[in-house]
Design a protein around this motif. Structure first.
Motif, mmCIF file in Angstrom:
data_model
loop_
_atom_site.group_PDB
_atom_site.id
_atom_site.type_symbol
_atom_site.label_atom_id
_atom_site.label_comp_id
_atom_site.label_asym_id
_atom_site.label_seq_id
_atom_site.Cartn_x
_atom_site.Cartn_y
_atom_site.Cartn_z
ATOM 1 N N UNK A 39 41.758 28.193 37.342
ATOM 2 C CA UNK A 39 41.081 28.981 38.378
ATOM 3 C C UNK A 39 39.567 28.912 38.237
ATOM 4 N N UNK A 40 39.083 28.983 37.005
ATOM 5 C CA UNK A 40 37.644 28.913 36.789
ATOM 6 C C UNK A 40 37.090 27.535 37.130
ATOM 7 N N UNK A 41 37.860 26.503 36.833
ATOM 8 C CA UNK A 41 37.410 25.145 37.151
ATOM 9 C C UNK A 41 37.282 24.944 38.665
ATOM 10 N N UNK A 42 38.280 25.406 39.425
ATOM 11 C CA UNK A 42 38.287 25.190 40.868
ATOM 12 C C UNK A 42 37.585 26.305 41.652
ATOM 13 N N UNK A 43 37.126 27.333 40.963
ATOM 14 C CA UNK A 43 36.413 28.409 41.645
ATOM 15 C C UNK A 43 37.325 29.364 42.391
ATOM 16 N N UNK A 44 38.588 29.470 41.969
ATOM 17 C CA UNK A 44 39.517 30.402 42.618
ATOM 18 C C UNK A 44 39.312 31.816 42.079
ATOM 19 N N UNK A 45 39.640 32.830 42.856
ATOM 20 C CA UNK A 45 39.646 34.201 42.329
ATOM 21 C C UNK A 45 40.663 34.308 41.191
ATOM 22 N N UNK A 46 40.304 35.010 40.131
ATOM 23 C CA UNK A 46 41.191 35.110 38.979
ATOM 24 C C UNK A 46 40.991 36.461 38.292
ATOM 25 N N UNK A 47 41.904 36.783 37.412
ATOM 26 C CA UNK A 47 41.757 37.973 36.583
ATOM 27 C C UNK A 47 42.816 39.018 36.845
ATOM 28 N N UNK A 48 43.206 39.727 35.769
ATOM 29 C CA UNK A 48 44.161 40.811 35.920
ATOM 30 C C UNK A 48 43.531 42.024 36.573
ATOM 31 N N UNK A 49 42.202 42.065 36.632
ATOM 32 C CA UNK A 49 41.536 43.165 37.324
ATOM 33 C C UNK A 49 41.683 43.033 38.837
ATOM 34 N N UNK A 50 42.181 41.888 39.302
ATOM 35 C CA UNK A 50 42.473 41.693 40.723
ATOM 36 C C UNK A 50 43.979 41.812 40.962
ATOM 37 N N UNK A 51 44.349 42.302 42.107
ATOM 38 C CA UNK A 51 45.761 42.353 42.475
ATOM 39 C C UNK A 51 46.271 40.931 42.691
ATOM 40 N N UNK A 52 47.582 40.700 42.433
ATOM 41 C CA UNK A 52 48.136 39.353 42.618
ATOM 42 C C UNK A 52 47.837 38.761 43.988
ATOM 43 N N UNK A 53 47.853 39.579 45.043
ATOM 44 C CA UNK A 53 47.576 39.068 46.387
ATOM 45 C C UNK A 53 46.131 38.599 46.526
ATOM 46 N N UNK A 54 45.236 39.150 45.702
ATOM 47 C CA UNK A 54 43.826 38.758 45.764
ATOM 48 C C UNK A 54 43.521 37.536 44.892
ATOM 49 N N UNK A 55 44.453 37.191 44.013
ATOM 50 C CA UNK A 55 44.266 36.027 43.133
ATOM 51 C C UNK A 55 45.590 35.259 43.052
ATOM 52 N N UNK A 56 46.105 34.896 44.219
ATOM 53 C CA UNK A 56 47.452 34.321 44.291
ATOM 54 C C UNK A 56 47.565 33.000 43.538
ATOM 55 N N UNK A 57 46.551 32.116 43.637
ATOM 56 C CA UNK A 57 46.639 30.823 42.962
ATOM 57 C C UNK A 57 46.589 30.984 41.442
ATOM 58 N N UNK A 58 45.839 31.949 40.979
ATOM 59 C CA UNK A 58 45.792 32.279 39.553
ATOM 60 C C UNK A 58 47.186 32.628 39.047
ATOM 61 N N UNK A 59 47.905 33.436 39.801
ATOM 62 C CA UNK A 59 49.246 33.846 39.401
ATOM 63 C C UNK A 59 50.266 32.725 39.577
ATOM 64 N N UNK A 60 50.102 31.910 40.596
ATOM 65 C CA UNK A 60 51.010 30.779 40.789
ATOM 66 C C UNK A 60 50.905 29.803 39.622
ATOM 67 N N UNK A 61 49.684 29.540 39.163
ATOM 68 C CA UNK A 61 49.487 28.643 38.018
ATOM 69 C C UNK A 61 50.234 29.170 36.802
#
Length: 410
Positions: free
Chosen positions: A300-322
């Motif tokens: 997520x950090x490499x591709x600039x996607x939203x990430x982190x457990x401080x975000x809801x899964x819907x707000x960081x969907x690709x982070x959770x999919x990975x």
């Protein structure tokens, strides 16, 4: 109580990173074959991981950005992609080993075949990552992992020959007479790799962002590092010592976590075994959480996607999919029938190979005033950073030749 929880991130990173399935197996195996003659590697590894974790945490706290995000921006996409590729592949291999470690730990407690525990472990990991807050995750897992202190206590209750142990640790940093030098150095690299696995610094850096550290938290960062990782080294050294006291004289090899727990069972009986198993489950589960999160963090950090457990899964969907795909890949590796213990041994050696790609960028970024301002590394930190870069480079170059020459430590 707040003071105890203030170092929870460091304890979790050390318990789940310095003492994970790789260290449980490698430390026990090394103690059963070499005694404490390889104990110096754990000391060197502890100093190295403290040095670079402190840099990584400082970069995150001062810049407000995690490691991979800065690496791509500072070193360019090509260098960052090489770093990402090596780290992500090692992460998958390590994650499979950690899930296997959870299964082996639960097998000790239940006598149920490990393969039946693989999907259970993966589902449990996902539920915790999805539903449990980061602060609870680090506090509970880190504190439960302290059950492994039973190994440190067991060293005293086993009534060892202290002069012999001290001689092995301090005066005999060389192979046992029955072991070939190539085998000795192969396991030295494996033990070093288990001490400085790449995901540790990525998790620590990203954890600092999860906890919203700023430059005001640098003292806490140092405290985390100086408490957590040395504690992990002490636990690992205790496992080596227990194996040296009990397994080495009897010629008992380490083929599973059962042999790792034998010294504690000899010292304390069933109660000790129960505590050891609790520690095994805690550290392997904690490490699996770290590695799973690190996979999501890195990509997520490499591709600039939203990430982190401080975000809801819907707000960081690709982070959770990975992370979901990483867990599925880990289960797939395990269901090929590979022995989790052998997988663990290979994962720590391949971790050593990837170390230069992990630690060189961290050292470069920690010296960049554009990100760090006046918080760049000092001369002493840079001196030791370069020394350890030389060590990890040598370990990386020597790993494969030593694996071939020694027959993978056979």
């Amino acid at each position: 109580m707040k003071g105890i929880f203030a170092v929870a991130l460091g304890v979790l990173t050390a318990i789940g990173g310095f003492v994970d399935i790789g260290d449980l197996v490698t430390s026990s195996l090394v103690g059963s074959r070499f005694g404490l003659t390889l104990g110096w590697v754990l000391i060197v590894g502890a100093v190295g991981i403290c040095l670079f974790a402190q840099m990584s945490g400082r970069v995150a706290a001062v810049s407000g950005r995690a490691t991979f995000e800065i690496i791509r921006e500072r070193l360019g996409a090509r260098m960052a992609l090489a770093n990402l590729s090596a780290s992500f592949l090692i992460n998958l291999l390590t994650l499979a080993a950690e899930v296997g470690g959870i299964a082996l730990s639960l097998q000790l407690a239940s006598s149920i075949e490990p393969a039946l525990w693989f999907p259970v472990a993966a589902i449990a990991l996902w539920i915790v990552i999805w539903r449990v807050k980061f602060s609870i995750l680090e506090n509970v897992t880190g504190l439960l992992g302290l059950a492994l202190l039973v190994f440190a206590v067991a060293v005293f209750f086993l009534h060892p020959d202290w002069s012999a142990l001290g001689s092995q640790l301090l005066l005999q940093p060389s192979p046992h007479s029955d072991e070939a030098p190539a085998t000795y150095w192969y396991y030295a690299i494996g033990l070093f790799g288990s001490s400085m696995t790449p995901y540790e610094v990525f998790f620590y850096s990203s954890g600092a962002i999860e906890e919203k550290w700023t430059a005001k938290d640098l003292t806490q960062s140092r405290l985390n590092v100086l408490v957590g990782f040395p504690l992990g080294a002490i636990l690992s050294l205790s496992i080596v010592a227990c194996s040296a006291i009990v397994l080495l004289p009897k010629g008992i090899g380490v083929a599973s976590l059962f042999e790792t727990a034998l010294p504690v069972a000899q010292a304390f009986g069933k109660i000790g075994l129960i505590i050891a198993i609790l520690g095994f489950v805690a550290v392997t589960f904690g490490a699996a959480l770290e590695v799973t999160l690190s996979s999501g963090y890195a990509l997520s950090q490499f591709f600039g996607w939203p990430w982190g457990k401080f975000r809801r899964p819907a707000q960081a969907s690709r982070f959770h999919v990975v992370m979901i795909l990483s867990l599925l890949a880990a289960i797939g590796i395990l269901f090929t029938g590979v022995d989790p213990v052998q997988l663990t041994e290979f994962s720590v050696v391949f971790s050593a190979i990837a170390l230069p790609l992990t630690y060189l960028p961290i050292l470069i970024v920690a010296n960049d005033p554009g990100y760090m301002g006046d918080r760049v590394n000092g001369k002493v930190t840079n001196f030791f950073g370069l020394v350890f870069l030389g060590i990890v480079l040598l370990a990386s170059i020597a790993a494969i030749p030593l694996m071939i020459i020694s027959g993978a430590g056979a």
